[in-house]
Structures are given as C-alpha cells and as structure tokens.
Design an enzyme around this catalytic site. Structure first.
Site, mmCIF file in Angstrom:
data_model
loop_
_atom_site.group_PDB
_atom_site.id
_atom_site.type_symbol
_atom_site.label_atom_id
_atom_site.label_comp_id
_atom_site.label_asym_id
_atom_site.label_seq_id
_atom_site.Cartn_x
_atom_site.Cartn_y
_atom_site.Cartn_z
ATOM 1 N N ASN A 1 6.264 -11.495 -45.653
ATOM 2 C CA ASN A 1 6.131 -11.559 -44.205
ATOM 3 C C ASN A 1 6.889 -12.764 -43.685
ATOM 4 O O ASN A 1 6.962 -13.794 -44.353
ATOM 5 C CB ASN A 1 4.662 -11.693 -43.797
ATOM 6 C CG ASN A 1 3.895 -10.394 -43.917
ATOM 7 O OD1 ASN A 1 4.471 -9.318 -44.010
ATOM 8 N ND2 ASN A 1 2.580 -10.495 -43.923
ATOM 9 N N ARG B 1 3.740 -4.736 -47.326
ATOM 10 C CA ARG B 1 4.181 -5.411 -48.550
ATOM 11 C C ARG B 1 3.589 -4.757 -49.793
ATOM 12 O O ARG B 1 4.288 -4.554 -50.789
ATOM 13 C CB ARG B 1 3.806 -6.896 -48.524
ATOM 14 C CG ARG B 1 4.580 -7.674 -47.467
ATOM 15 C CD ARG B 1 4.102 -9.099 -47.358
ATOM 16 N NE ARG B 1 2.688 -9.105 -46.995
ATOM 17 C CZ ARG B 1 1.861 -10.117 -47.226
ATOM 18 N NH1 ARG B 1 2.274 -11.201 -47.848
ATOM 19 N NH2 ARG B 1 0.596 -10.046 -46.850
#
Length: 90
Positions: free
Chosen positions: A37, A19
């Site tokens: 996520n 990320r």
C-alpha cells in the site's frame, strides 16, 4: 521470456484485500515480486513472469469482489535475478 513490470493501481484498492489476493494469485501463477500500500491510497506492485502471465494476473485482480481498479500505471523495468517469490511488502 520473463519480464518485470512496475505497477500503480488506483481506485478502491486499499482495505479490500487487494494485497492478499495479489499474493495468492501471484503464487498460483508462479509470479515473483512484491505488493504494498502507498500513503496516497494507491497500491504499488512489481511482478516478474512472462508477459501473458502478468496480464492474466491483472485480469484476475480486476475480477475480484470488492476491488475496483480505476487506473493502472505500468512500466517495464529490469529483471531481478534474485527474485523467486512474491510477498506483501510493508
């Protein structure tokens, strides 16, 4: 011409900086959208830019250390006119 794509990345994509790296690459390339996520171990992302820029982003993510993308699901979705930046969504 800008497009918006919705992605699901599977493989070794959680706990490896995916990320953060996605956010850094998106900011470098001027991509708008978000990444997060998922509880099933995948990473979900929406990204908006020209198609070639989005493809470049995915290529750069695939070459990052520790990240191993085994599968990518991708679909084009409607543009968001209010989307101007990229962020990690929780």
């Amino acid at each position: 011409m800008k497009i918006r794509r919705h992605y699901y990345f599977s493989g070794m994509v959680q706990g490896v900086g995916f990320r953060w790296r996605a956010e850094q690459i998106a900011k470098m390339l001027g991509i708008a959208g978000w990444v997060r996520n998922m509880s099933d171990g995948r990473v979900e992302m929406e990204a908006q830019a020209e198609a070639s820029v989005l493809e470049n982003m995915v290529n750069l993510l695939e070459r990052q250390s520790f990240i191993q993308i085994d599968g990518i699901e991708c679909a084009e979705i409607p543009l968001e006119t209010q989307s101007h930046y990229f962020y990690v969504r929780h």
